[in-house]
Design a protein around this motif. Structure first.
Motif, PDB file in Angstrom:
ATOM      1  N   ARG A 110      -0.692  -7.233  61.831  1.00  0.00           N
ATOM      2  CA  ARG A 110       0.480  -6.765  61.089  1.00  0.00           C
ATOM      3  C   ARG A 110       1.675  -6.492  62.020  1.00  0.00           C
ATOM      4  N   ALA A 111       1.388  -5.825  63.164  1.00  0.00           N
ATOM      5  CA  ALA A 111       2.465  -5.430  64.058  1.00  0.00           C
ATOM      6  C   ALA A 111       3.226  -6.647  64.587  1.00  0.00           C
ATOM      7  N   SER A 112       2.502  -7.716  64.861  1.00  0.00           N
ATOM      8  CA  SER A 112       3.150  -8.886  65.444  1.00  0.00           C
ATOM      9  C   SER A 112       4.076  -9.560  64.445  1.00  0.00           C
ATOM     10  N   SER A 113       3.866  -9.274  63.136  1.00  0.00           N
ATOM     11  CA  SER A 113       4.712  -9.937  62.148  1.00  0.00           C
ATOM     12  C   SER A 113       5.916  -9.065  61.758  1.00  0.00           C
ATOM     13  N   LEU A 114       6.048  -7.923  62.395  1.00  0.00           N
ATOM     14  CA  LEU A 114       7.190  -7.072  62.083  1.00  0.00           C
ATOM     15  C   LEU A 114       8.493  -7.690  62.590  1.00  0.00           C
ATOM     16  N   LEU A 115       9.522  -7.377  61.855  1.00  0.00           N
ATOM     17  CA  LEU A 115      10.828  -7.920  62.204  1.00  0.00           C
ATOM     18  C   LEU A 115      11.360  -7.265  63.481  1.00  0.00           C
ATOM     19  N   ARG A 116      11.716  -8.071  64.477  1.00  0.00           N
ATOM     20  CA  ARG A 116      12.232  -7.504  65.729  1.00  0.00           C
ATOM     21  C   ARG A 116      13.751  -7.354  65.660  1.00  0.00           C
ATOM     22  N   GLU A 117      14.269  -6.438  66.463  1.00  0.00           N
ATOM     23  CA  GLU A 117      15.718  -6.178  66.476  1.00  0.00           C
ATOM     24  C   GLU A 117      16.507  -7.456  66.728  1.00  0.00           C
ATOM     25  N   GLU A 118      16.024  -8.264  67.681  1.00  0.00           N
ATOM     26  CA  GLU A 118      16.774  -9.479  68.023  1.00  0.00           C
ATOM     27  C   GLU A 118      16.783 -10.478  66.856  1.00  0.00           C
ATOM     28  N   ASP A 119      15.677 -10.470  66.077  1.00  0.00           N
ATOM     29  CA  ASP A 119      15.651 -11.324  64.884  1.00  0.00           C
ATOM     30  C   ASP A 119      16.698 -10.855  63.882  1.00  0.00           C
ATOM     31  N   ILE A 120      16.747  -9.532  63.714  1.00  0.00           N
ATOM     32  CA  ILE A 120      17.717  -8.971  62.771  1.00  0.00           C
ATOM     33  C   ILE A 120      19.138  -9.352  63.175  1.00  0.00           C
ATOM     34  N   GLU A 121      19.419  -9.232  64.478  1.00  0.00           N
ATOM     35  CA  GLU A 121      20.754  -9.588  64.978  1.00  0.00           C
ATOM     36  C   GLU A 121      21.091 -11.042  64.651  1.00  0.00           C
ATOM     37  N   THR A 161      16.572  -5.555  56.403  1.00  0.00           N
ATOM     38  CA  THR A 161      15.266  -4.890  56.428  1.00  0.00           C
ATOM     39  C   THR A 161      14.712  -4.708  55.020  1.00  0.00           C
ATOM     40  N   ARG A 162      15.594  -4.477  54.048  1.00  0.00           N
ATOM     41  CA  ARG A 162      15.126  -4.367  52.655  1.00  0.00           C
ATOM     42  C   ARG A 162      14.550  -5.687  52.161  1.00  0.00           C
ATOM     43  N   LEU A 163      15.277  -6.760  52.419  1.00  0.00           N
ATOM     44  CA  LEU A 163      14.800  -8.083  52.013  1.00  0.00           C
ATOM     45  C   LEU A 163      13.481  -8.411  52.700  1.00  0.00           C
ATOM     46  N   TYR A 164      13.410  -8.010  53.976  1.00  0.00           N
ATOM     47  CA  TYR A 164      12.202  -8.311  54.726  1.00  0.00           C
ATOM     48  C   TYR A 164      10.990  -7.578  54.158  1.00  0.00           C
ATOM     49  N   SER A 165      11.178  -6.315  53.784  1.00  0.00           N
ATOM     50  CA  SER A 165      10.019  -5.590  53.256  1.00  0.00           C
ATOM     51  C   SER A 165       9.658  -6.095  51.863  1.00  0.00           C
ATOM     52  N   ARG A 166      10.670  -6.516  51.099  1.00  0.00           N
ATOM     53  CA  ARG A 166      10.405  -7.139  49.793  1.00  0.00           C
ATOM     54  C   ARG A 166       9.607  -8.436  49.996  1.00  0.00           C
ATOM     55  N   PHE A 167      10.040  -9.207  50.967  1.00  0.00           N
ATOM     56  CA  PHE A 167       9.355 -10.457  51.294  1.00  0.00           C
ATOM     57  C   PHE A 167       7.897 -10.175  51.653  1.00  0.00           C
ATOM     58  N   LEU A 198       5.679  -9.348  48.824  1.00  0.00           N
ATOM     59  CA  LEU A 198       5.360 -10.515  47.991  1.00  0.00           C
ATOM     60  C   LEU A 198       4.381 -11.458  48.684  1.00  0.00           C
ATOM     61  N   ASP A 199       4.410 -11.463  50.010  1.00  0.00           N
ATOM     62  CA  ASP A 199       3.603 -12.405  50.775  1.00  0.00           C
ATOM     63  C   ASP A 199       2.174 -11.900  50.916  1.00  0.00           C
ATOM     64  N   LYS A 200       1.391 -12.059  49.840  1.00  0.00           N
ATOM     65  CA  LYS A 200       0.021 -11.535  49.845  1.00  0.00           C
ATOM     66  C   LYS A 200      -0.877 -12.311  50.800  1.00  0.00           C
ATOM     67  N   GLY A 201      -0.538 -13.559  51.018  1.00  0.00           N
ATOM     68  CA  GLY A 201      -1.346 -14.348  51.943  1.00  0.00           C
ATOM     69  C   GLY A 201      -1.084 -13.955  53.388  1.00  0.00           C
ATOM     70  N   GLU A 202      -0.025 -13.175  53.599  1.00  0.00           N
ATOM     71  CA  GLU A 202       0.391 -12.722  54.928  1.00  0.00           C
ATOM     72  C   GLU A 202       0.444 -13.845  55.942  1.00  0.00           C
ATOM     73  N   ASP A 204       2.101 -16.560  45.394  1.00  0.00           N
ATOM     74  CA  ASP A 204       2.845 -15.324  45.646  1.00  0.00           C
ATOM     75  C   ASP A 204       3.925 -15.129  44.581  1.00  0.00           C
ATOM     76  N   PHE A 205       4.623 -16.201  44.255  1.00  0.00           N
ATOM     77  CA  PHE A 205       5.669 -16.126  43.229  1.00  0.00           C
ATOM     78  C   PHE A 205       5.069 -15.782  41.871  1.00  0.00           C
ATOM     79  N   GLN A 206       3.894 -16.390  41.593  1.00  0.00           N
ATOM     80  CA  GLN A 206       3.295 -16.180  40.281  1.00  0.00           C
ATOM     81  C   GLN A 206       2.848 -14.731  40.086  1.00  0.00           C
ATOM     82  N   ARG A 207       2.680 -13.985  41.188  1.00  0.00           N
ATOM     83  CA  ARG A 207       2.283 -12.583  41.072  1.00  0.00           C
ATOM     84  C   ARG A 207       3.462 -11.653  40.788  1.00  0.00           C
TER      85      ARG A 207
END
Ligand code: CA
Length: 153
Positions: free
Chosen positions: A4-15, A29-35, A38-42, A50-53
């Motif tokens: 999970r930690a490795s898939s977190l959004l990094r500051e440089e990605d946000i920039e 960050t809001r869009l990312y957490s929404r994403f 939704l991404d149950k398959g991670e 994922d969309f159908q859920r």
């Protein structure tokens, strides 16, 4: 799990996303957490499932159509399925082919292209191309393209 930690959004990605999209830090960050929710398959991508859920889409009678529009293959299928009965008939194929190639090809030639395409794609013998048959053709094309690229290099 655990990754999970490795898939977190990094500051440089946000920039970078900020520069590309003009979104604010909090929007991203809001869009990312929404994403992520939704991404149950991670797997970092939203699948059709994922969309159908998404409850709002699940109860929407046009939900499937909306979901399909997000996927390039769904979009292409809609382009051909003119009467929206979820099948591509020979007639529909002919009409779209005619629009695409213009006038330099005779009706006879177009007809045989349509026949051949349907013959190749139609696995259940109803003389139409269903969405799943369409996907299979695209997958085949994709593999062939990848192979030809490999041969070229
Ligand atoms: Ca149709």
């Amino acid at each position: 799990m655990g990754s999970r930690a490795s898939s977190l959004l990094r500051e440089e990605d946000i920039e970078e996303i900020k520069k590309e999209t003009g979104f604010s830090h909090s929007q991203i960050t809001r869009l990312y957490s929404r994403f992520h929710s939704l991404d149950k398959g991670e797997n970092g991508a939203l699948s059709r499932e994922d969309f159908q859920r998404i409850p709002e889409l699940a109860i929407n009678p046009l939900g499937d159509r909306i979901i399909n529009a997000f996927f390039p293959e769904g979009f292409a299928f809609r382009l051909y399925d003119l009467d929206r009965d979820d099948k591509i008939s020979r007639d529909e194929l002919l009409q779209v082919l005619r629009m695409m190639v213009g006038v330099n090809i005779s009706d006879e030639q177009l007809g045989s292209i349509a026949d051949r395409t349907i013959q190749e794609a139609d696995t259940n013998g109803d003389m139409c191309i269903s969405f799943s048959e369409f996907i299979k053709v695209l997958e085949k094309v994709d593999v062939e393209q990848k192979m030809s690229i490999r041969f070229l290099h």
